[in-house]
Design a protein around this motif. Structure first.
Motif, PDB file in Angstrom:
ATOM      1  N   HIS A  62     -19.481 -14.249  24.157  1.00 46.08           N
ATOM      2  CA  HIS A  62     -20.368 -14.179  22.986  1.00 46.08           C
ATOM      3  C   HIS A  62     -21.787 -13.761  23.334  1.00 46.08           C
ATOM      4  CE1 HIS A  62     -17.297 -15.808  20.359  1.00 46.08           C
ATOM      5  NE2 HIS A  62     -17.031 -16.694  21.303  1.00 46.08           N
ATOM      6  N   ASP A  65     -24.003 -12.445  20.657  1.00 49.74           N
ATOM      7  CA  ASP A  65     -24.608 -13.338  19.663  1.00 49.74           C
ATOM      8  C   ASP A  65     -26.072 -13.628  19.980  1.00 49.74           C
ATOM      9  OD1 ASP A  65     -22.095 -13.684  18.484  1.00 49.74           O
ATOM     10  OD2 ASP A  65     -21.931 -15.814  19.001  1.00 49.74           O
ATOM     11  N   GLY A  81     -28.581 -18.172  19.978  1.00 55.27           N
ATOM     12  CA  GLY A  81     -27.363 -17.526  19.512  1.00 55.27           C
ATOM     13  C   GLY A  81     -27.310 -17.495  17.995  1.00 55.27           C
ATOM     14  N   LEU A  82     -26.771 -16.421  17.459  1.00 54.97           N
ATOM     15  CA  LEU A  82     -26.545 -16.297  16.013  1.00 54.97           C
ATOM     16  C   LEU A  82     -25.097 -15.881  15.821  1.00 54.97           C
ATOM     17  CD1 LEU A  82     -27.197 -16.019  12.989  1.00 54.97           C
ATOM     18  CD2 LEU A  82     -28.107 -13.734  13.487  1.00 54.97           C
ATOM     19  N   ARG A  83     -24.276 -16.810  15.355  1.00 54.07           N
ATOM     20  CA  ARG A  83     -22.865 -16.534  15.077  1.00 54.07           C
ATOM     21  C   ARG A  83     -22.755 -16.177  13.602  1.00 54.07           C
ATOM     22  NH1 ARG A  83     -18.808 -19.086  17.878  1.00 54.07           N
ATOM     23  NH2 ARG A  83     -20.053 -18.352  19.606  1.00 54.07           N
ATOM     24  N   ILE A  84     -22.073 -15.080  13.320  1.00 52.05           N
ATOM     25  CA  ILE A  84     -21.912 -14.584  11.954  1.00 52.05           C
ATOM     26  C   ILE A  84     -20.647 -15.170  11.353  1.00 52.05           C
ATOM     27  CG2 ILE A  84     -21.708 -12.533  10.500  1.00 52.05           C
ATOM     28  CD1 ILE A  84     -24.376 -12.686  12.049  1.00 52.05           C
ATOM     29  N   HIS A  85     -20.788 -15.771  10.192  1.00 53.35           N
ATOM     30  CA  HIS A  85     -19.672 -16.262   9.379  1.00 53.35           C
ATOM     31  C   HIS A  85     -19.760 -15.519   8.048  1.00 53.35           C
ATOM     32  CE1 HIS A  85     -18.618 -19.799  11.903  1.00 53.35           C
ATOM     33  NE2 HIS A  85     -19.872 -19.692  12.277  1.00 53.35           N
ATOM     34  N   GLY A  89     -24.973 -17.341   8.530  1.00 56.59           N
ATOM     35  CA  GLY A  89     -25.023 -17.344   9.982  1.00 56.59           C
ATOM     36  C   GLY A  89     -25.326 -18.736  10.492  1.00 56.59           C
ATOM     37  N   ARG A 116     -32.296 -10.238  12.251  1.00 61.41           N
ATOM     38  CA  ARG A 116     -30.903  -9.867  12.527  1.00 61.41           C
ATOM     39  C   ARG A 116     -29.999 -10.323  11.382  1.00 61.41           C
ATOM     40  NH1 ARG A 116     -27.654 -11.124  18.158  1.00 61.41           N
ATOM     41  NH2 ARG A 116     -28.489  -9.146  18.841  1.00 61.41           N
ATOM     42  N   ARG A 120     -27.804  -8.005   8.484  1.00 64.52           N
ATOM     43  CA  ARG A 120     -26.365  -8.165   8.260  1.00 64.52           C
ATOM     44  C   ARG A 120     -26.073  -8.718   6.862  1.00 64.52           C
ATOM     45  NH1 ARG A 120     -27.186  -8.140  13.543  1.00 64.52           N
ATOM     46  NH2 ARG A 120     -25.587  -7.486  14.973  1.00 64.52           N
ATOM     47  N   TRP A 153     -17.484 -23.957  11.382  1.00 66.10           N
ATOM     48  CA  TRP A 153     -18.575 -24.474  12.211  1.00 66.10           C
ATOM     49  C   TRP A 153     -18.803 -25.958  11.930  1.00 66.10           C
ATOM     50  CZ3 TRP A 153     -23.595 -26.049  10.578  1.00 66.10           C
ATOM     51  CH2 TRP A 153     -24.459 -26.378  11.634  1.00 66.10           C
TER      52      TRP A 153
END
Length: 170
Positions: A62, A65, A81-85, A89, A116, A120, A153
């Motif tokens: 990752h 991320d 970190g930036l996790r996209i859901h 996010g 960011r 998105r 998450w």
């Protein structure tokens, strides 16, 4: 009766660099080959309980991320970190080297994550913190129930850590 003329205006203040000022830094996306450095930067925060332990394989898988704060000599001084859901996010693994805390590194990382996320077209950002969350609160986050967060998450949160979920609409 005569009045005295007003005192002369003070000269405008100019900001000069303090000789002992911390070196400048840039915020940029992390590279996969920086996974070991991300893990090393995070390790002291894992030891204190501020961050969850993550294996090197997660950082490798990752790395995309992550945003990093890097000094001109290449040292990583912070990461986020930036996790996209879907539609939202999740910010995670946010840490700044102890000697750089309070210098603006965290705020710049957070601002880059906002940019960011907006690029998105996300509608909200979530995070969980075991600390005060002051930086998040200053940037528009507020406490929310985990049910409002991305479900996968929210299910991954460890209740034993006692983390507060914070959210910020975009």
């Amino acid at each position: 009766m005569t009045t005295a003329p007003p005192p002369p205006a003070a000269p405008p203040r100019t900001r000069t660099a303090h000789p002992a000022a911390a070196p400048a830094f840039t915020v940029r996306p992390a590279r996969r080959d920086e996974a070991p450095a991300l893990a090393a930067l995070s390790r002291p925060f894992v030891r204190t309980g501020a961050l969850r332990e993550r294996p090197l394989s997660l950082y490798l898988a990752h790395a995309g991320d992550f945003l990093v704060a890097q000094t001109p000599d290449g040292t990583l001084e912070g990461c986020l970190g930036l996790r996209i859901h879907p539609a939202a996010g999740v910010l995670y693994n946010f840490c700044v080297a102890p000697h750089r805390q309070g210098s603006g590194v965290g705020a710049r990382l957070l601002q880059a994550a906002f940019a960011r996320a907006r690029n998105r077209s996300l509608t909200a950002l979530f995070t969980a913190t075991t600390g005060s969350g002051r930086l998040f609160l200053r940037h528009g986050f507020a406490p929310v129930g985990p049910a409002l967060a991305p479900a996968a998450w929210a299910r991954s949160l460890d209740p034993a850590r006692g983390a507060r979920v914070l959210a910020c609409p975009l």
